[in-house]
Design a protein around this motif. Structure first.
Motif, PDB file in Angstrom:
ATOM      1  N   ALA B  16       0.842  -1.207   0.000  1.00 51.59           N
ATOM      2  CA  ALA B  16       0.000   0.000   0.000  1.00 51.59           C
ATOM      3  C   ALA B  16       0.874   1.252   0.000  1.00 51.59           C
ATOM      4  O   ALA B  16       1.697   1.432   0.886  1.00 51.59           O
ATOM      5  N   PRO B  17       0.704   2.140  -0.993  1.00 48.50           N
ATOM      6  CA  PRO B  17       1.533   3.354  -1.024  1.00 48.50           C
ATOM      7  C   PRO B  17       1.320   4.253   0.175  1.00 48.50           C
ATOM      8  O   PRO B  17       2.178   5.085   0.477  1.00 48.50           O
ATOM      9  N   LEU B  18       0.189   4.090   0.877  1.00 48.81           N
ATOM     10  CA  LEU B  18      -0.001   4.944   2.047  1.00 48.81           C
ATOM     11  C   LEU B  18       1.021   4.649   3.142  1.00 48.81           C
ATOM     12  O   LEU B  18       1.130   5.399   4.112  1.00 48.81           O
ATOM     13  N   GLY B  27      -2.628  12.608   9.852  1.00 49.05           N
ATOM     14  CA  GLY B  27      -3.042  11.467  10.652  1.00 49.05           C
ATOM     15  C   GLY B  27      -2.796  10.182   9.869  1.00 49.05           C
ATOM     16  O   GLY B  27      -3.066  10.117   8.671  1.00 49.05           O
ATOM     17  N   PRO B  29      -3.822   6.945   8.434  1.00 56.15           N
ATOM     18  CA  PRO B  29      -5.149   6.374   8.233  1.00 56.15           C
ATOM     19  C   PRO B  29      -5.250   4.912   8.678  1.00 56.15           C
ATOM     20  O   PRO B  29      -6.351   4.403   8.834  1.00 56.15           O
ATOM     21  N   PRO B 117     -11.044   0.018  -4.176  1.00 57.57           N
ATOM     22  CA  PRO B 117     -10.486   0.592  -5.414  1.00 57.57           C
ATOM     23  C   PRO B 117     -11.054  -0.067  -6.678  1.00 57.57           C
ATOM     24  O   PRO B 117     -11.302   0.606  -7.666  1.00 57.57           O
ATOM     25  N   PHE B 184      -9.581  -0.503   3.632  1.00 57.93           N
ATOM     26  CA  PHE B 184      -9.940   0.326   2.480  1.00 57.93           C
ATOM     27  C   PHE B 184     -10.350  -0.532   1.287  1.00 57.93           C
ATOM     28  O   PHE B 184     -10.269  -0.104   0.140  1.00 57.93           O
ATOM     29  N   VAL B 186      -8.931  -3.308   0.340  1.00 68.91           N
ATOM     30  CA  VAL B 186      -7.809  -4.095  -0.167  1.00 68.91           C
ATOM     31  C   VAL B 186      -7.360  -5.011   0.972  1.00 68.91           C
ATOM     32  O   VAL B 186      -7.216  -4.552   2.108  1.00 68.91           O
ATOM     33  N   TYR B 188      -4.941  -6.768   3.283  1.00 71.49           N
ATOM     34  CA  TYR B 188      -3.541  -6.659   3.732  1.00 71.49           C
ATOM     35  C   TYR B 188      -3.236  -7.776   4.723  1.00 71.49           C
ATOM     36  O   TYR B 188      -4.086  -8.144   5.544  1.00 71.49           O
TER      37      TYR B 188
END
Lengths: 287, 197
Positions: B16-18, B27, B29, B117, B184, B186, B188
């Motif tokens: 995840a790019p986040l 913050g 996420p 997504p 989200f 996806v 993980y």
């Protein structure tokens, strides 16, 4: 630059909302809505809840009107400052006054900032700020007398005057003993300026930011917004916020406002676009 | 088994790019995910191995077309450096190669809900459940035989990387699942494998 506002310190990337609280029966925007002390106190509670870091308490309307001497100004403001200080220890309290005599009293009651909207009309103000450990807002008025409207005022070079006067005042404050981190400069929209002048200082605010002194702007619902859009008081929020966005893009640090929530959103949005603040949350496309 | 006593560790984290610093918000996420990734990668490089094998999946067509650097290696590099790893990062590992430290960057389906997504694809749940089971059982054969085509349809970025992990055929003795979730849409996982050769 880190901001030291009396008892309170803020990091150099912080932008601050300074909410206007009038202890006047006749200010242009609220028309005496907070003249009664309890109503003014309620407004402080509201703006604190809305996230304002600073309240700017004023006892005299800026425009010409009924004479308010120092004793009456003190009566309007000093005990109120004490009440706010006691109820909100972490709130920055600014007092909008040009009088050293008033400044001395309000600092003793707990004021952190002296907002000299009339640009050093009383030469004793920096010494009072220095002695009290208060911050000082150094404004540009073009040398006009307090509580006068601009009448045919002109400048050979407006920005040169704004920069020279505010920086000279800031230097004077530091020489008087005010902490370097406790000095702000303010172009003072509408003060000693016609609408064209206020628009120019907005457009060229980056030149003030480039001096290195933190810049305060006081744009809220002013006549230059009203004249630009041909709108009366009460219908100037959108124009105010547009001017706020320009000031924020230039890097203004403190915003003296009537509407805290809307201004905070605009300032945060612009500073995030400018890359000075991260988004509050970022998941879109990144999950 | 050589009986060398060599400790082998493998960790699976999402791509995840986040997780990347350049996409940080004020913050976090997904703080539980971040904490799990941080803890697992710190555990992975705890003994300061000289090199880490990083298994990732090739970029998607869109990523390749836009010219962005590959996501998997970036996430791996970021997590390793943040964990204080200063050694060599080796991309990939040959099947059967004797490895000691492996970081796998892989996710499950990105179609696990209407706001996911890739929107909702009901096949996601069985697919991800099978992947999770293979990870929990350290079932190398099951990982190697993951359905590449279905994985692609489900936007699961992990399939090639998980297949490469399966191809190492590690004799795993201990499995820890530090995180499993789809906040989200996806899927993980943060999983730690360990064995002693």
């Amino acid at each position: 630059m880190t901001l030291l506002l009396g008892r309170h310190e803020f990091p150099d990337d912080a932008t601050l909302m300074m909410a206007i609280v009038n202890r006047t029966p006749d200010s242009f925007y609220d028309r005496g809505a907070t003249w009664a002390e309890d109503q003014a106190f309620d407004r402080v509670g509201l703006v604190v809840e809305q996230g304002a870091e600073i309240v700017d308490i004023g006892g005299i309307k800026a425009a010409p009107g009924v004479e308010v001497d120092a004793a009456e100004e003190i009566r309007r403001v000093a005990s109120f400052v004490a009440r706010v200080r006691s109820a909100y220890p972490s709130l920055v309290i600014s007092v909008d006054t040009w009088r050293a005599e008033v400044a001395r009293v309000v600092c003793a009651e707990g004021a952190d900032v002296l907002n000299d909207a009339w640009g050093g009309a009383d030469p004793g103000l920096p010494e009072v700020a220095a002695q009290a450990g208060a911050a000082l807002v150094c404004t540009h008025t073009g040398g006009v007398v307090p509580r006068t409207r601009p009448h045919r005022i002109e400048y050979a070079d407006l920005m040169a005057s704004v920069l020279a006067d505010t920086v000279a005042y800031a230097d004077r404050a530091v020489a008087a003993g005010v902490d370097r981190r406790s000095v702000l400069i303010d172009p003072a929209h509408d003060f000693g300026k016609n609408t064209h002048h206020s628009l120019e200082v907005t457009r060229r605010l980056g030149e003030m930011v480039a001096t290195g002194w933190p810049v305060l702007v006081s744009l809220s619902n002013k006549d230059f917004v009203g004249e630009t859009l041909d709108l009366p008081v009460g219908e100037r929020l959108t124009g105010t916020l547009a001017a706020t966005a320009v000031a924020a893009l230039h890097g203004a640090r403190v915003y003296r406002v009537h509407e805290v929530v809307e201004t905070r959103q605009v300032v945060d949005m612009v500073n995030t676009i400018a890359g000075r603040r991260p988004p509050a949350r970022a998941v879109r496309g990144l999950a | 088994m050589s009986g060398s006593g060599t400790v082998v560790k493998a960790v699976v984290v999402p791509s995840a790019p986040l997780l990347l610093a350049e996409y940080a918000a004020a913050g976090d996420p997904a703080p539980a995910l971040t904490a799990a990734c941080t803890g697992a990668v710190e555990w992975l490089v705890q003994r300061r191995p000289p090199l880490v094998h990083v298994l990732t999946s090739p970029p998607t067509g869109e990523e390749r077309a836009n010219g962005a650097p590959d996501l998997g290696p970036r996430v791996a590099e970021h997590l390793l450096r943040r964990a204080g790893f200063a050694g060599e990062v080796v991309a990939g590992a040959r099947p059967g190669e004797q490895v000691e430290t492996v970081l796998v960057v892989a996710d499950g389906s990105a179609r696990r809900g209407e706001k996911a997504p890739g929107h909702l694809d009901e096949r996601s749940f069985a697919f991800d459940a099978a992947v999770e089971e293979a990870l929990m059982l350290a079932d190398s054969a099951a990982l190697e035989s993951l359905d590449v085509r279905l994985g692609a349809e489900l936007l699961a970025r992990g399939v090639p990387a998980l297949q490469a992990l399966g191809a190492l055929d590690l004799p795993v003795e201990q499995v820890d699942l530090d995180y499993a979730g789809d906040p989200f849409g996806v899927q993980y996982w943060v999983v730690r494998w360990q064995c002693v050769l």
